[in-house]
Design an enzyme around this catalytic site. Structure first.
Site, mmCIF file in Angstrom:
data_model
loop_
_atom_site.group_PDB
_atom_site.id
_atom_site.type_symbol
_atom_site.label_atom_id
_atom_site.label_comp_id
_atom_site.label_asym_id
_atom_site.label_seq_id
_atom_site.Cartn_x
_atom_site.Cartn_y
_atom_site.Cartn_z
ATOM 1 N N GLU A 1 -18.511 -3.263 24.065
ATOM 2 C CA GLU A 1 -17.788 -4.543 24.120
ATOM 3 C C GLU A 1 -16.548 -4.569 23.238
ATOM 4 O O GLU A 1 -15.487 -5.046 23.652
ATOM 5 C CB GLU A 1 -18.722 -5.708 23.729
ATOM 6 C CG GLU A 1 -19.803 -6.024 24.725
ATOM 7 C CD GLU A 1 -21.076 -5.248 24.485
ATOM 8 O OE1 GLU A 1 -22.074 -5.532 25.175
ATOM 9 O OE2 GLU A 1 -21.073 -4.355 23.602
ATOM 10 N N HIS B 1 -30.174 -13.699 23.429
ATOM 11 C CA HIS B 1 -29.189 -13.690 24.506
ATOM 12 C C HIS B 1 -28.683 -15.085 24.870
ATOM 13 O O HIS B 1 -27.836 -15.213 25.756
ATOM 14 C CB HIS B 1 -29.785 -13.027 25.756
ATOM 15 C CG HIS B 1 -29.789 -11.533 25.696
ATOM 16 N ND1 HIS B 1 -30.333 -10.840 24.646
ATOM 17 C CD2 HIS B 1 -29.307 -10.594 26.560
ATOM 18 C CE1 HIS B 1 -30.201 -9.543 24.865
ATOM 19 N NE2 HIS B 1 -29.579 -9.363 26.014
ATOM 20 N N HIS C 1 0.848 -1.190 0.000
ATOM 21 C CA HIS C 1 0.000 0.000 0.000
ATOM 22 C C HIS C 1 0.886 1.244 0.000
ATOM 23 O O HIS C 1 1.268 1.746 1.063
ATOM 24 C CB HIS C 1 -0.905 0.009 1.230
ATOM 25 C CG HIS C 1 -1.859 -1.141 1.287
ATOM 26 N ND1 HIS C 1 -1.452 -2.416 1.617
ATOM 27 C CD2 HIS C 1 -3.194 -1.201 1.055
ATOM 28 C CE1 HIS C 1 -2.511 -3.224 1.586
ATOM 29 N NE2 HIS C 1 -3.565 -2.513 1.250
ATOM 30 N N HIS D 1 -3.808 3.620 -3.488
ATOM 31 C CA HIS D 1 -4.026 3.185 -2.105
ATOM 32 C C HIS D 1 -3.385 1.833 -1.837
ATOM 33 O O HIS D 1 -2.607 1.685 -0.893
ATOM 34 C CB HIS D 1 -5.524 3.115 -1.802
ATOM 35 C CG HIS D 1 -5.823 2.668 -0.397
ATOM 36 N ND1 HIS D 1 -5.755 1.355 0.009
ATOM 37 C CD2 HIS D 1 -6.189 3.372 0.701
ATOM 38 C CE1 HIS D 1 -6.063 1.268 1.290
ATOM 39 N NE2 HIS D 1 -6.329 2.477 1.732
#
Length: 664
Positions: free
Chosen positions: A412, A476, A29, A263
């Site tokens: 999280e 859950h 890159h 890129h």
């Protein structure tokens, strides 16, 4: 005064090294290293407090290349500034077996602070590293001696800031007021698909201002302006800083600069040759390094060494010479207890008691944390549900970093990545844990994977481990998550069956230094059962032990994990013949043991039944008889936990029924 000519020489060398390495590899890159060469020259030459001759100096500034696809930028500057990476190694960029991997990998080359490449992870790791500096400063710094006093710098691009993990981590960093975190935003407005306008239109400054950051703006190619912006960022002690730097992707490339085509693709021989001509470099010279760049860093070396030595002989020597300082240092950086000391009062339980393993986990963690001050961590807004304890721990706040409990909030993914950063800062000095429900391990899986890739000693605690949580329903109730965690290399997954096992599992976790650990606990209360093998505390460290021992060669061996061991024991009471029950706390540990040990647990001549409230596929490696593996390969349902378990076949009756059918 900055030596702009020398910095230009460094930037030129970075561009040439980067372009040639990518061309030689026919992979890489070039956009970022060509576009950020001036910044990296200034950063390593004039801004960073570091000493390449001692890259693990504990009070060094940290630099994180969050945009890890631009790895050659880091390799080039580490070579030029003297970090022990040779030009020959750079010539072998991206080749099998070489240290110059496609993305920077922690531990491969001095000066690489973390493994990056999954966009946003490095940014979030840096938040953890900056938090670790503040937490250690709160523990070690005195009015006389500031033992920890360094900055964490990050280079991030549009891709990093688009990823959700960076949103979460930036919010936490602003909330905690991490003023020694400085992020350079490479704002070239280009991604792989084209201009960022295709997918990004928000006001980045307003976003970070709202999150409690200081936002500054400048030009990627103005040394004095960037240096001044960094100085300004350092005057703001209560906010992290984002420095927006307008840049040109692939700067120096004659026809591809400023376009998405540069890129992640090689320049090509003609473009590379024309670039060198444009830059005033002989196009026939590969991996050109300007002699002024060499001279510049040679002249820097003695000042870096002297700066580090002054800290060691002054600040650190003063601190460590005092009995309190010496004792504190040994506590955090010396040899740690192995958990076998007779003076440790571990929680004790009696057969027949009922306690949830999540609750037992909190109780044993409290014991460990009192003995081991380096144990720090927290949950994703689930301290009570995950541990049923820790409520009296002092929280880490922007005004007081001396606490042990980090309030990560409902973040999280960032929680896992920040915990990785806490572990990275000074390997072993802080031992982080973080916790959430098992089903939400999916939200933090990239961070868990990166911890495993770097073999970081992070303890991930996952509670509410099965469909037995009941009424919360399918969203859950974890099904595939246990298997998903077990598939991650280097991750030790431990699922205790009762409170006594939970104590041993935590001992195993804190003694384990070969990578991260996942401890998986249950919400519902489980009965402490009798262990018929007197050596069970030794055998559990091999992944499994015999709970109920057969008087002779067993006719049937029932293997189970976690709270399903209770079901296995109840089934064993109803089955005629010699029955043996085995608790497999860690499938992977058990698989790695000798054949003799495994046959002691599960003799070849015995019928084997496996019970686990989750996907069954991974158990086929151990047991070929698919018909004797009882699990769940569908999503759960809402209802009372015991009823849902019976409905989905996780019960003693399922084992008894299976064996009765085989007899008939």
């Amino acid at each position: 005064m900055l030596d702009n000519q020398a910095l230009d020489a460094v930037a030129l060398s970075v561009r040439c090294i980067s372009a040639d390495a990518i061309e030689a590899a026919q992979s890489g890159h070039p956009g970022l290293p060509l576009g950020c060469a001036e910044l990296i020259a200034l950063l390593y030459g004039e801004i960073l407090i570091h000493d390449p001759t001692k890259p693990d100096w504990i009070n060094r500034d940290r630099f994180i290349l969050s945009a890890g696809h631009g790895s050659i930028l880091l390799y080039a500057i580490l070579h030029l500034s003297g970090y022990g990476i040779s030009l020959d190694e750079i010539r072998k960029f991206r080749q099998l077996g070489e240290r110059t991997q496609g993305h920077p990998e922690y531990g491969s080359i001095p000066g690489i602070e973390t493994t990056t490449g999954m966009l946003g992870q490095g940014f979030a790791n840096a938040v953890g590293i900056a938090l670790a500096e503040r937490m250690l400063a709160a523990r070690f710094n005195t009015q006389k001696d500031e033992v920890f006093d360094h900055y964490t710098y990050v280079l991030a691009g549009e891709g990093d800031l688009m990823e959700g993990v960076s949103y979460e981590a930036a919010s936490l960093a602003g909330h905690l007021g991490l003023g020694k975190l400085i992020v350079f935003y490479d704002e070239n407005r280009i991604t792989i698909d084209g201009e960022t306008d295709l997918a990004l239109s928000e006001n980045i400054s307003e976003r970070f201002n709202a999150a409690g950051w200081q936002v500054l703006e400048g030009d990627m190619y103005d040394y004095e302006a960037i240096f001044s912006l960094v100085s300004q960022a350092k005057t703001e002690h209560r906010k992290p800083s984002l420095i927006r730097l307008a840049s040109i992707i692939g700067r120096g490339s004659p026809t591809k600069a400023g376009t998405s085509s540069i890129h992640g693709a090689v320049l090509g021989a003609e473009e590379l040759r024309n670039m060198k001509i444009k830059l005033g470099v002989n196009p026939d010279i590969s991996f050109y390094v300007d002699p002024k760049a060499r001279e510049y860093f040679e002249n820097k070396r003695s000042s870096w060494i002297n700066m580090r030595a002054a800290w060691e002989q002054g600040t650190f020597s003063s601190f460590i010479s005092s009995p309190s300082g010496s004792g504190l240092w040994k506590t955090f950086f010396g040899k740690k207890e192995d958990g076998k000391s007779e003076s440790i009062q571990w929680p004790e339980y009696s057969t027949g008691d009922f306690i949830a393993t999540r609750t037992a986990s909190g109780k044993v963690l409290e014991v460990i944390a009192r003995r081991r001050p380096e144990i720090i961590g927290g949950t994703a807004d689930l301290t009570g549900p995950c541990f049923q304890a820790l409520g009296d721990w002092a929280s880490v706040t922007r005004n007081d970093m001396s606490g042990k409990l980090i309030r990560f909030g409902v973040r999280e993914h960032a929680m896992g990545a920040v915990a990785n950063g806490l572990a990275l800062h000074t390997y072993g000095a802080l031992r982080p844990f973080c916790a959430t429900f098992l089903v939400f391990s999916d939200y933090m899986r990239p961070a868990v994977r990166m911890a495993a890739l770097m073999k970081l000693p992070v303890i991930f605690v996952f509670s509410h481990d099965s469909i037995k949580i009941g009424e919360d329903g399918a969203t859950h109730q974890p099904i595939e998550q246990l298997s998903a965690l077990r598939l991650i290399p280097n991750l030790l997954v431990l699922r205790p069956a009762d409170a006594e096992e939970t104590v041993e599992v935590w001992k195993m976790a804190v003694a384990y230094n070969d990578g991260p650990v996942a401890i998986v606990t249950a919400r519902q209360e489980t009965e402490i059962f009798a262990k018929r093998d007197e050596n069970w505390r030794e055998d559990i460290r091999k992944g499994a032990y015999i709970v109920k021992k057969s008087h002779s060669n067993p006719d049937v061996v029932i293997c189970a994990t976690g709270s399903e061991v209770q079901d296995a024991l109840k089934a064993a009471e109803q089955i005629p013949g010699n029955i043996q029950v085995v608790s497999i706390v860690s499938r992977e540990l058990f698989l790695s043991q000798s054949k003799e040990f495994r046959k002691k647990m599960i003799p070849d001549s015995s019928k084997t039944v496996v019970l686990e409230a989750g996907c069954t596929d991974l158990w086929y490696v151990l047991f070929a008889e698919k018909s004797r593996i009882i699990g769940i390969n569908r999503f759960g349902e809402s209802g009372k936990g015991p009823e849902v378990a019976r409905h989905l076949g996780i019960s003693p009756d399922s084992i008894v029924s299976l064996l009765e059918k085989e007899r008939t």
